[in-house]
Design a protein around this motif. Structure first.
Motif, PDB file in Angstrom:
ATOM      1  N   VAL A 168       0.833  -1.203   0.000  1.00 10.09           N
ATOM      2  CA  VAL A 168       0.000   0.000   0.000  1.00 10.09           C
ATOM      3  C   VAL A 168       0.869   1.256   0.000  1.00 10.09           C
ATOM      4  CG1 VAL A 168      -1.754   1.302   1.269  1.00 10.09           C
ATOM      5  CG2 VAL A 168      -1.891  -1.203   1.158  1.00 10.09           C
ATOM      6  N   VAL A 169       1.896   1.267   0.846  1.00 14.26           N
ATOM      7  CA  VAL A 169       2.775   2.448   0.938  1.00 14.26           C
ATOM      8  C   VAL A 169       3.528   2.655  -0.366  1.00 14.26           C
ATOM      9  CG1 VAL A 169       4.788   3.413   2.114  1.00 14.26           C
ATOM     10  CG2 VAL A 169       2.977   2.326   3.442  1.00 14.26           C
ATOM     11  N   LYS A 170       4.033   1.573  -0.929  1.00 12.38           N
ATOM     12  CA  LYS A 170       4.789   1.701  -2.177  1.00 12.38           C
ATOM     13  C   LYS A 170       3.893   2.157  -3.320  1.00 12.38           C
ATOM     14  CE  LYS A 170       8.202  -0.583  -5.066  1.00 12.38           C
ATOM     15  NZ  LYS A 170       9.076  -1.771  -5.253  1.00 12.38           N
ATOM     16  N   ASN A 171       2.677   1.631  -3.383  1.00  5.16           N
ATOM     17  CA  ASN A 171       1.747   2.044  -4.433  1.00  5.16           C
ATOM     18  C   ASN A 171       1.393   3.522  -4.318  1.00  5.16           C
ATOM     19  OD1 ASN A 171       1.692  -0.521  -5.501  1.00  5.16           O
ATOM     20  ND2 ASN A 171      -0.206  -1.119  -4.458  1.00  5.16           N
ATOM     21  N   ALA A 172       1.516   4.067  -3.109  1.00  4.80           N
ATOM     22  CA  ALA A 172       1.238   5.495  -2.902  1.00  4.80           C
ATOM     23  C   ALA A 172       2.468   6.361  -3.138  1.00  4.80           C
ATOM     24  CB  ALA A 172       0.713   5.714  -1.485  1.00  4.80           C
ATOM     25  N   GLY A 173       3.562   5.745  -3.589  1.00  7.74           N
ATOM     26  CA  GLY A 173       4.767   6.499  -3.900  1.00  7.74           C
ATOM     27  C   GLY A 173       5.815   6.504  -2.808  1.00  7.74           C
ATOM     28  N   GLY A 174       5.605   5.741  -1.734  1.00 14.26           N
ATOM     29  CA  GLY A 174       6.567   5.703  -0.641  1.00 14.26           C
ATOM     30  C   GLY A 174       7.690   4.706  -0.874  1.00 14.26           C
ATOM     31  N   TYR A 175       8.731   4.851  -0.089  1.00 14.12           N
ATOM     32  CA  TYR A 175       9.877   3.933  -0.102  1.00 14.12           C
ATOM     33  C   TYR A 175       9.777   3.067   1.150  1.00 14.12           C
ATOM     34  CZ  TYR A 175      14.780   2.372  -0.422  1.00 14.12           C
ATOM     35  OH  TYR A 175      15.933   1.624  -0.526  1.00 14.12           O
ATOM     36  N   THR A 176      10.042   1.752   1.043  1.00 11.08           N
ATOM     37  CA  THR A 176       9.796   0.832   2.141  1.00 11.08           C
ATOM     38  C   THR A 176      11.026  -0.009   2.454  1.00 11.08           C
ATOM     39  OG1 THR A 176       8.972  -0.876   0.623  1.00 11.08           O
ATOM     40  CG2 THR A 176       7.348   0.658   1.526  1.00 11.08           C
ATOM     41  N   ALA A 177      11.152  -0.408   3.736  1.00  7.82           N
ATOM     42  CA  ALA A 177      12.286  -1.242   4.148  1.00  7.82           C
ATOM     43  C   ALA A 177      11.885  -2.065   5.365  1.00  7.82           C
ATOM     44  CB  ALA A 177      13.500  -0.375   4.475  1.00  7.82           C
ATOM     45  N   TRP A 178      12.478  -3.249   5.482  1.00  8.67           N
ATOM     46  CA  TRP A 178      12.190  -4.114   6.623  1.00  8.67           C
ATOM     47  C   TRP A 178      13.332  -5.088   6.819  1.00  8.67           C
ATOM     48  CZ3 TRP A 178       9.137  -3.761  10.567  1.00  8.67           C
ATOM     49  CH2 TRP A 178       8.928  -4.867  11.408  1.00  8.67           C
ATOM     50  N   SER A 179      13.589  -5.465   8.096  1.00 12.99           N
ATOM     51  CA  SER A 179      14.601  -6.469   8.403  1.00 12.99           C
ATOM     52  C   SER A 179      14.012  -7.498   9.350  1.00 12.99           C
ATOM     53  CB  SER A 179      15.838  -5.820   9.044  1.00 12.99           C
ATOM     54  OG  SER A 179      16.849  -6.782   9.248  1.00 12.99           O
ATOM     55  N   ASP A 180      14.211  -8.793   9.027  1.00  9.54           N
ATOM     56  CA  ASP A 180      13.653  -9.860   9.848  1.00  9.54           C
ATOM     57  C   ASP A 180      14.619 -11.037   9.880  1.00  9.54           C
ATOM     58  OD1 ASP A 180      11.520 -11.368  11.326  1.00  9.54           O
ATOM     59  OD2 ASP A 180      10.295  -9.702  10.575  1.00  9.54           O
ATOM     60  N   LYS A 181      14.154 -12.190  10.384  1.00  8.68           N
ATOM     61  CA  LYS A 181      15.068 -13.261  10.782  1.00  8.68           C
ATOM     62  C   LYS A 181      15.212 -14.420   9.805  1.00  8.68           C
ATOM     63  CE  LYS A 181      11.523 -15.559  13.578  1.00  8.68           C
ATOM     64  NZ  LYS A 181      11.219 -16.145  14.902  1.00  8.68           N
ATOM     65  N   HIS A 182      14.376 -14.499   8.785  1.00  4.08           N
ATOM     66  CA  HIS A 182      14.475 -15.577   7.806  1.00  4.08           C
ATOM     67  C   HIS A 182      14.280 -15.012   6.402  1.00  4.08           C
ATOM     68  CE1 HIS A 182      14.152 -18.506  11.041  1.00  4.08           C
ATOM     69  NE2 HIS A 182      12.924 -18.143  11.329  1.00  4.08           N
TER      70      HIS A 182
END
Length: 365
Positions: A7-21
């Motif tokens: 949703v955020v990316k479709n609205a023109g935002g930049y996204t990032a996430w870090s997880d364990k697998h």
């Protein structure tokens, strides 16, 4: 279903996430590209020295860094692993990619998973004669758990300091929560029941009251502090529930969900293969393991599993405590609302009618 990153990316935002697998690729959603910068080093990999992490070359606990170990086998090494992800978040705040090597927009939504507290809650590190978890029924943390809480607290402090340094603190909403808790908090309640079928037994056989034989016709089980059971022959569900109910010591008491009691909470397993045919929710403290490396587990319906902290913070908000029941699934639509986006862009919100978290100024009508 789509994710908040879609949703955020479709609205023109930049996204990032870090997880364990690497399997957290699911955060990308059905489009496969919802997260612009996904950093997910495998937590179950063999621990190695990390020259980019201060104090982690060599690792602080080399005795738990053998070919038979994972990062979760050490109270100290897990902090080295988590710091890899902490550094990624700091780089995002500074307008860089997770490795700090390339300039990038500061993400509209970003964050990470800490594993240190989870390890602190359940690890028994016999080589150091150290046991995590809680010291009593009141939830007093053990030394091992307390050190992990201190570590995470310090890491969150680094995030806050970096946001202030970059002039982003006032415009950032910080949400701290957890995927789950661990059961049992009370160390005197732990009861280990081996839940694994021996390796030389056919998948169509399980441990029955008379030993290995024609008990539950199991196709697949997932067992932590609950048992999720998929049967090879669903017509035998009633008979298998009867067998379990007549042999309470096999599963540690508690409650069995199948048939109508299961359908009230989940999709019908006869039409949705993702739903187990039987769910066993044992008494608090029961963990399905023959090992002694852990003092608690998760995945069940226990109060200790399902009740977690939830903090929503911004310097402009007056401190208060909301005492009514909320759910972690309300976090996603709340994030979208905070960004000025429509929470109903999430397909799950449309289906489940999930509300935003109450009591926040930007969620009021």
């Amino acid at each position: 279903m789509n994710t908040i990153f879609n949703v955020v990316k479709n609205a023109g935002g930049y996204t990032a996430w870090s997880d364990k697998h690497p399997s957290y690729d699911f955060t990308n959603g059905p489009s496969g590209d919802g997260v612009d910068d996904l950093w997910s080093p495998e937590i179950n990999s063999i621990p190695v020295a990390l020259p980019q992490v201060p104090g982690c070359k060599p690792l602080p606990d080399p005795g738990a860094a053998t070919a038979d170990n994972a990062w979760t086998d050490s109270f100290q090494n897990i902090q080295c692993y988590d710091t890899l992800k902490v550094q990624a978040v700091l780089n995002w705040i500074d307008g860089k990619t997770h490795d700090g090597g390339t300039a990038a927009p500061v993400p509209s939504v970003f964050g990470m998973n800490f594993q240190a507290v989870s390890v602190g809650q359940k690890l028994v590190e016999k080589s150091l004669n150290a046991t995590g978890g809680y010291s009593d029924a009141l939830g007093t943390p053990s030394d091992g758990l307390f050190s992990e809480i201190q570590y995470v607290d310090d890491a969150i402090g680094k995030f806050v300091a970096e946001l202030k340094k970059q002039g982003l603190y006032d415009s950032t909403l910080i949400i701290i929560s957890a995927k789950h808790g661990q059961s049992a908090i009370d160390p005197n309640r732990v009861l280990r029941i081996p839940g694994d079928v021996p390796t030389d037994v056919s998948p169509s056989q399980v441990i029955s009251p008379s030993g290995v034989g024609p008990g539950l016709p199991v196709a697949q089980t997932i067992e932590d502090d609950a048992s999720l059971i998929w049967l090879t022959d669903q017509s035998q569900t009633a008979a298998d529930v009867k067998m379990l109910s007549e042999n309470e010591s096999l599963f540690g008491g508690g409650e069995i969900f199948a048939g109508p009691s299961l359908d009230l909470q989940f999709n019908n397993p006869l039409t949705d293969s993702r739903t187990p045919d039987i769910i066993v929710s044992p008494n608090i403290g029961v963990v399905y393991t023959g090992g002694t490396k852990k003092v608690s587990e998760h995945g069940g319906f226990a109060y200790d599993d399902r009740n977690v902290l939830l903090i929503v913070s911004n310097p402009r908000y007056k401190a208060s405590t909301f005492v009514d029941q909320v759910e972690t699934r309300q976090i996603a639509p709340t994030i979208l609302k905070a960004l000025g986006l429509n929470p109903s862009e999430l397909q799950a919100v449309q289906i489940e009618h999930t509300e935003t978290l109450p009591g926040l100024p930007f969620t009021q009508k």
